[in-house]
Scaffold this active site. Structure first.
Site, short mmCIF file in Angstrom:
data_model
loop_
_atom_site.label_atom_id
_atom_site.label_comp_id
_atom_site.label_asym_id
_atom_site.label_seq_id
_atom_site.Cartn_x
_atom_site.Cartn_y
_atom_site.Cartn_z
CD GLU A 219 58.61 11.25 37.68
OE1 GLU A 219 58.16 12.08 36.89
OE2 GLU A 219 58.19 11.10 38.83
CD GLU B 161 48.29 11.89 39.74
OE1 GLU B 161 47.09 11.57 39.80
OE2 GLU B 161 48.82 12.32 38.70
NE ARG C 259 56.48 6.72 40.66
CZ ARG C 259 55.54 7.49 40.13
NH1 ARG C 259 54.36 6.98 39.79
NH2 ARG C 259 55.77 8.78 39.89
CG ASN D 200 49.65 10.98 34.21
OD1 ASN D 200 49.06 10.78 35.28
ND2 ASN D 200 50.78 11.63 34.15
CG ASP E 7 49.58 14.61 36.00
OD1 ASP E 7 49.19 13.44 36.18
OD2 ASP E 7 50.50 15.11 36.67
#
Length: 299
Positions: A121, A18, A101, A154, A204
């Site tokens: 998740e 990421e 988080r 995101n 995303d």
């Protein structure tokens, strides 16, 4: 159109790659592996990635004006000294939510670090809903919360005139815009500018090019798409050889290369055997557009 080329440059697969950011001073690409708990820096010269392990899921990395980096780590904003491999906490958010988080983060044109949180998740993109919030870390190290009820905070970026803030809450399947006040960092007047099509899957990470068009990585969609925020039209689709594309940024000498991170978490053996480059970082050339250099955190 020039011919688009895609190459996997960092092959050491991330679990969830990421937050790619080009570091001009180091002539290198920064990115994180969220669940792999490391901050990585890939050099186009050595073609190797160095990694610094951290003690919690690390979801974004940004340049710092005074040198080195700032990161979002667990529910903390933190400073990272690269050579010393030293992480120090700046401040913490969501203290009442033990399972939260941070997720994606980016610095605005005035040097403020925007980042949002999400719930833990159960498996990729499956989580307790509406647990996250969007925050800003100001250069004086104070924190402001903009709103809550976020699913998966995101992609973020700012228009070229700095008057619009673009933002993605992934499970809304929408790219949103806000009016932006650069002086104060305040946002308002939220609206959707693009709804994702079924095959594009989940929006995303995101970045902007020098023509003011947005590029969005589509998680489970195996592509990045180019959008016109004025008309709400999709202008281009670039498909990648992996499904779980997570984020994108421009980099290289003149910011004409695009770097795309990807994930391998949530893929079984059969899926991974079909997509051995899952979790790798990809370089796309020949797009015919350039990106905007990242802003450093001013604190």
């Amino acid at each position: 159109m020039s011919s688009v080329r895609i190459e996997c440059v960092a092959k050491e697969g991330c679990r969830i790659g990421e937050s790619p950011v080009w570091d001009e001073k180091q002539d290198a690409l920064l990115y994180v592996d969220i669940t792999g708990r490391k901050v990585c820096r890939w050099s186009p010269v050595t073609r190797q990635a160095q990694a610094i392990p951290v003690d919690a899921p690390v979801s974004s990395v940004a340049l710092r004006q005074s040198g080195d980096y700032v990161i979002t780590l667990g529910t903390r904003f933190a400073a990272l000294k690269w050579k010393e491999e030293l992480v120090t906490t700046i401040t913490q958010v969501d203290k009442d939510k033990a399972n939260n988080r941070f997720n994606d983060g980016k610095v605005d044109p005035a040097g403020r670090y925007f980042a949002g949180t999400m719930g833990e998740e159960i498996r990729p993109a499956v989580l307790e809903r509406h647990q996250g919030s969007l925050y800003t870390l100001f250069p004086d190290l104070s924190v402001v919360k903009h709103f809550d009820q976020v699913d998966i905070s995101n992609g973020l970026d700012w228009s070229l005139d700095h008057r619009t803030f673009f933002y993605i809450d992934s499970l809304s399947y929408s790219v949103d815009a806000f009016d932006y006040d650069l002086q104060t960092g305040k946002i308002g007047n939220r609206r959707s500018i693009y709804k994702l099509e079924k095959e594009e899957s989940i929006p995303d990470g995101m970045c902007i090019d020098t023509e003011g068009k947005l590029w969005v990585a589509c998680y489970d969609g195996g592509r990045v798409i180019r959008l016109d925020p004025e008309t709400g039209k999709r202008l281009q689709t670039v498909k990648l050889p992996v499904d779980k594309t997570t984020s994108c940024c421009f980099g290289g000498k003149d910011y004409s290369e695009m770097y795309v991170t990807s994930a391998s978490d949530g893929m079984d053996k059969e899926w991974l055997s079909r997509q051995p480059q899952a979790g790798g970082v990809f370089k796309i050339t020949g797009l015919g557009v350039k990106g905007v250099p990242p802003y450093p955190f001013a604190g």
